[in-house]
Design a protein around this motif. Structure first.
Motif, PDB file in Angstrom:
ATOM      1  N   LYS A  94      57.750 -10.948  74.848  1.00 29.60           N
ATOM      2  CA  LYS A  94      57.919 -10.977  76.406  1.00 29.60           C
ATOM      3  C   LYS A  94      58.576 -10.253  76.932  1.00 29.60           C
ATOM      4  O   LYS A  94      58.735 -10.289  77.863  1.00 29.60           O
ATOM      5  N   ARG A  95      59.040  -9.318  76.775  1.00 33.29           N
ATOM      6  CA  ARG A  95      59.180  -7.930  77.469  1.00 33.29           C
ATOM      7  C   ARG A  95      57.645  -7.269  78.065  1.00 33.29           C
ATOM      8  O   ARG A  95      58.349  -6.571  78.658  1.00 33.29           O
ATOM      9  N   GLY A  96      56.796  -7.704  77.426  1.00 37.30           N
ATOM     10  CA  GLY A  96      55.395  -7.190  78.765  1.00 37.30           C
ATOM     11  C   GLY A  96      55.197  -5.863  77.824  1.00 37.30           C
ATOM     12  O   GLY A  96      54.046  -5.540  78.565  1.00 37.30           O
ATOM     13  N   TRP A  97      55.489  -5.476  76.362  1.00 39.94           N
ATOM     14  CA  TRP A  97      55.351  -4.118  76.299  1.00 39.94           C
ATOM     15  C   TRP A  97      53.646  -4.266  75.263  1.00 39.94           C
ATOM     16  O   TRP A  97      53.407  -5.043  75.275  1.00 39.94           O
ATOM     17  N   PRO A  98      53.424  -3.546  75.083  1.00 38.29           N
ATOM     18  CA  PRO A  98      52.203  -3.235  74.751  1.00 38.29           C
ATOM     19  C   PRO A  98      51.999  -4.283  73.633  1.00 38.29           C
ATOM     20  O   PRO A  98      52.428  -3.047  72.229  1.00 38.29           O
ATOM     21  N   SER A  99      50.647  -4.895  73.348  1.00 40.34           N
ATOM     22  CA  SER A  99      50.741  -6.015  72.613  1.00 40.34           C
ATOM     23  C   SER A  99      50.057  -5.021  71.082  1.00 40.34           C
ATOM     24  O   SER A  99      49.941  -4.359  71.540  1.00 40.34           O
ATOM     25  N   THR A 100      50.314  -5.546  70.068  1.00 41.73           N
ATOM     26  CA  THR A 100      50.439  -6.071  69.199  1.00 41.73           C
ATOM     27  C   THR A 100      48.927  -7.038  68.771  1.00 41.73           C
ATOM     28  O   THR A 100      48.158  -6.453  67.046  1.00 41.73           O
ATOM     29  N   HIS A 101      48.546  -7.690  69.655  1.00 38.10           N
ATOM     30  CA  HIS A 101      47.839  -8.662  68.951  1.00 38.10           C
ATOM     31  C   HIS A 101      48.137  -9.829  67.592  1.00 38.10           C
ATOM     32  O   HIS A 101      47.027  -9.902  66.921  1.00 38.10           O
ATOM     33  N   PHE A 102      50.176  -9.886  67.296  1.00 39.01           N
ATOM     34  CA  PHE A 102      50.302 -10.898  66.444  1.00 39.01           C
ATOM     35  C   PHE A 102      49.306 -12.008  66.268  1.00 39.01           C
ATOM     36  O   PHE A 102      49.161 -11.644  65.452  1.00 39.01           O
ATOM     37  N   TRP A 103      49.385 -12.396  67.668  1.00 40.33           N
ATOM     38  CA  TRP A 103      48.709 -13.754  67.807  1.00 40.33           C
ATOM     39  C   TRP A 103      47.525 -14.124  67.569  1.00 40.33           C
ATOM     40  O   TRP A 103      46.847 -14.993  66.837  1.00 40.33           O
ATOM     41  N   ALA A 104      46.468 -12.810  67.974  1.00 38.58           N
ATOM     42  CA  ALA A 104      44.685 -12.918  67.469  1.00 38.58           C
ATOM     43  C   ALA A 104      45.479 -12.349  65.849  1.00 38.58           C
ATOM     44  O   ALA A 104      44.412 -13.146  65.675  1.00 38.58           O
ATOM     45  N   ARG A 105      46.091 -11.102  66.003  1.00 38.69           N
ATOM     46  CA  ARG A 105      45.624 -11.231  64.436  1.00 38.69           C
ATOM     47  C   ARG A 105      46.009 -12.576  63.339  1.00 38.69           C
ATOM     48  O   ARG A 105      45.292 -13.208  62.648  1.00 38.69           O
ATOM     49  N   ALA A 106      46.685 -13.505  63.501  1.00 43.66           N
ATOM     50  CA  ALA A 106      47.828 -14.712  62.857  1.00 43.66           C
ATOM     51  C   ALA A 106      46.139 -15.725  63.259  1.00 43.66           C
ATOM     52  O   ALA A 106      46.120 -16.281  61.917  1.00 43.66           O
ATOM     53  N   ALA A 107      45.468 -15.819  64.525  1.00 47.93           N
ATOM     54  CA  ALA A 107      44.150 -16.986  64.635  1.00 47.93           C
ATOM     55  C   ALA A 107      43.650 -16.156  63.404  1.00 47.93           C
ATOM     56  O   ALA A 107      42.520 -17.435  62.805  1.00 47.93           O
ATOM     57  N   ARG A 108      43.233 -14.744  63.082  1.00 51.38           N
ATOM     58  CA  ARG A 108      41.954 -14.846  62.390  1.00 51.38           C
ATOM     59  C   ARG A 108      42.399 -15.068  61.019  1.00 51.38           C
ATOM     60  O   ARG A 108      41.778 -15.149  59.966  1.00 51.38           O
ATOM     61  N   ALA A 109      43.852 -14.730  60.811  1.00 50.55           N
ATOM     62  CA  ALA A 109      43.982 -15.092  59.176  1.00 50.55           C
ATOM     63  C   ALA A 109      43.785 -16.727  58.973  1.00 50.55           C
ATOM     64  O   ALA A 109      45.175 -16.588  58.454  1.00 50.55           O
ATOM     65  N   THR A 110      43.767 -17.156  59.819  1.00 54.05           N
ATOM     66  CA  THR A 110      44.233 -18.870  59.227  1.00 54.05           C
ATOM     67  C   THR A 110      42.871 -19.160  59.041  1.00 54.05           C
ATOM     68  O   THR A 110      42.068 -19.251  59.238  1.00 54.05           O
ATOM     69  N   PHE A 111      42.806 -20.494  57.716  1.00 52.74           N
ATOM     70  CA  PHE A 111      41.592 -20.641  56.638  1.00 52.74           C
ATOM     71  C   PHE A 111      42.475 -22.049  56.871  1.00 52.74           C
ATOM     72  O   PHE A 111      43.118 -22.693  56.707  1.00 52.74           O
ATOM     73  N   TRP A 112      41.065 -23.163  55.885  1.00 52.19           N
ATOM     74  CA  TRP A 112      40.974 -23.622  55.442  1.00 52.19           C
ATOM     75  C   TRP A 112      41.378 -24.383  53.868  1.00 52.19           C
ATOM     76  O   TRP A 112      39.672 -23.338  53.939  1.00 52.19           O
ATOM     77  N   SER A 113      41.498 -24.748  53.517  1.00 53.92           N
ATOM     78  CA  SER A 113      40.720 -24.848  51.590  1.00 53.92           C
ATOM     79  C   SER A 113      41.059 -26.528  51.677  1.00 53.92           C
ATOM     80  O   SER A 113      42.399 -27.443  51.762  1.00 53.92           O
ATOM     81  N   ARG A 114      40.073 -26.952  50.686  1.00 53.26           N
ATOM     82  CA  ARG A 114      39.591 -28.456  49.908  1.00 53.26           C
ATOM     83  C   ARG A 114      41.209 -27.860  48.988  1.00 53.26           C
ATOM     84  O   ARG A 114      41.192 -26.875  47.905  1.00 53.26           O
TER      85      ARG A 114
END
Lengths: 266, 208
Positions: B51-71
């Motif tokens: 929200k502060r507009g600081w340099p991004s740590t890409h937190f949500w992009a990292r979360a997207a890559r850490a998302t997976f599915w399993s049966r």
């Protein structure tokens, strides 16, 4: 849904575990010349001869990939524990300080300085993403039903860059080398970089076809160092609408020995 | 009256068998799993930067890559293996562990970093609380620090290097005994959206 017991991304964790620490004095361009399979099953970093450092990176990367649930003393609810890129960076810096590492004169703060933020961030990011990319690649190709229902990938931007690389141009060149006119046409007609999982375009992207030297040699993301790019699944219906596959046609997985990703390096 | 029906060509049985093959739990999971995982990944990517507009740590992009599915025996599970996502979603208290205080970044330079990464930090107590600060380069020069440490300081400061070099003091972290974070249900897509996505994917799998 269960929220208090995360399931590890088995394929990603397993792939990382299979990678053997390989200290090396080779530069990144020299490493790129090595056999792809050796690189896929090695945990290495350009001009890093410190085995202890690589071991610590590997432990940290696994902690990022696979955080654990723990019940702290006196607590009634579990919490997730593990590293994030910042805590791993601090851990690595602490180790380098402990062994009294000194960067070469004139390289302080640059990518050649093993203790610089830029260097540590790159090593962590690349290795976390390589394991996740390999995991996604295996999960997307190993199961017949998944391949049938989700026969294609889409190359998409996950992270913004101040000066993004021209991935559309890379896509066109890779499509040409891989002999995949449908992938090229998809970009031209829809603006989307989608191709079947069985297409050679993914390996061509990872090989940097067209003369790109920042690539990692894999048919899965991140394809290149610090690319910010990733792959999304594309459903059969979308793949059909995009002209990638005929209705009712059999979808095929990538022509790739998935088992090779899990073989321990010799 | 009696009617005799003679089946000369059985088209129904193969069609039913084909449909049965499409309705296995494994196949339905293969339809719904990637669909729901992709929905979550796209949702994360849409959450934007801090929200502060600081340099991004890409937190949500990292979360997207850490998302997976399993049966799973009950169906499909979508997991996000990243520290911090559950905390943002469900909220709750954060208390310091192995330290006396939390260090909350109050500067873009400190954002995404640990206090231990900054050399020469010192405690600054004010009426508004306690902070960890770093001397600006001018201040450090006045203390006759070594050229090497000065160089390290400049590197570690980042951000607006010129402004930071002129500054006498850079306040980097606020110390806190703990925070109580409010839950944010918007971290994940709505359950109705997940359910609709899974249903649509299953319908497409059956129609295939």
């Amino acid at each position: 849904m269960i929220f208090d017991a995360p399931i590890p991304f088995r394929e990603a964790v397993k792939q990382l575990a299979a990678r053997k620490v390989m200290p090396t004095s080779l530069s990144s361009s020299e490493l790129a010349q090595l056999n792809r399979e050796v690189m896929r099953t090695s945990f290495t970093s350009a001009r890093t001869t410190l085995e202890g450092l690589l071991e610590r990176y590997k432990v940290g990367v696994e902690s990022i990939l696979n955080p654990q649930q723990v019940l702290r003393e006196g607590a009634t609810q579990t919490v997730t524990e593990g590293m994030d890129p910042a805590s791993l960076r601090a851990f690595i810096k602490g180790y380098l300080k402990e062994i009294q590492y000194r960067p070469e004169e004139g390289t302080e703060g640059t990518i050649k300085d093993l203790s610089s933020d830029a260097r540590i961030n790159l090593v962590v990011k690349t290795n976390v993403e390589l394991a996740q990319g390999a995991g996604k690649f295996v999960q997307g190709n190993a199961d017949e039903d998944v391949v049938d229902l989700w026969p294609a990938w889409e190359l998409v931007r996950y992270e913004d860059r101040d000066e993004p690389r021209d991935w559309a141009q890379r896509w066109r060149l890779a499509a040409q080398v891989a002999g995949d006119p449908k992938a090229a046409a998809c970009l031209g007609l829809s603006g989307r970089m989608c191709a079947l999982k069985s297409s050679g375009i993914w390996q061509a992207l990872g090989d940097g076809e067209g003369g790109y030297e920042d690539t990692l040699g894999n048919p899965f993301p991140p394809f290149a160092f610090n690319s910010g790019m990733w792959c999304d699944d594309v459903s059969r219906k979308e793949a059909t609408d995009l002209g990638l596959i005929e209705e009712g046609a059999e979808a095929k997985p990538a022509q790739f020995d998935l088992g090779s990703l899990f073989k321990e390096a010799a | 009256m009696s009617v005799t029906i003679e089946v000369t060509q059985d088209k129904a049985t193969p069609a039913i068998e084909k449909l049965k093959k499409r309705l296995t739990p494994q196949r339905l999971a293969s339809a719904a799993g990637p669909a729901c995982a992709r929905l979550v990944q796209r949702h994360f990517r849409g959450l934007g930067t801090n929200k502060r507009g600081w340099p991004s740590t890409h937190f949500w992009a990292r979360a997207a890559r850490a998302t997976f599915w399993s049966r799973e025996p009950e169906g499909v599970m979508v997991s996000v293996n990243q520290i911090g996502v559950r905390q943002r979603w469900l909220g709750g208290q954060i208390k310091p562990v192995n330290a006396r205080a939390l260090t909350i970044p109050v500067s873009p330079v400190a954002y995404g970093h640990r206090a231990s990464e900054f050399p020469g930090l010192f405690l600054l107590k004010t009426k508004k609380g306690a902070y960890l600060a770093q001397r600006g380069v001018e201040g450090a020069r006045a203390e006759k620090i070594s050229a090497k440490l000065r160089k390290t300081l400049i590197h570690s400061m980042g951000g607006n290097a010129n402004r930071r070099q002129r500054a006498r003091l850079n306040i980097l972290f606020k110390l806190s005994s703990g925070v109580d974070q409010a839950p944010d249900p918007n971290v994940l897509p709505a359950m109705t959206e997940l359910s609709a996505t899974a249903t649509q994917a299953i319908k497409e799998a059956i129609a295939r």
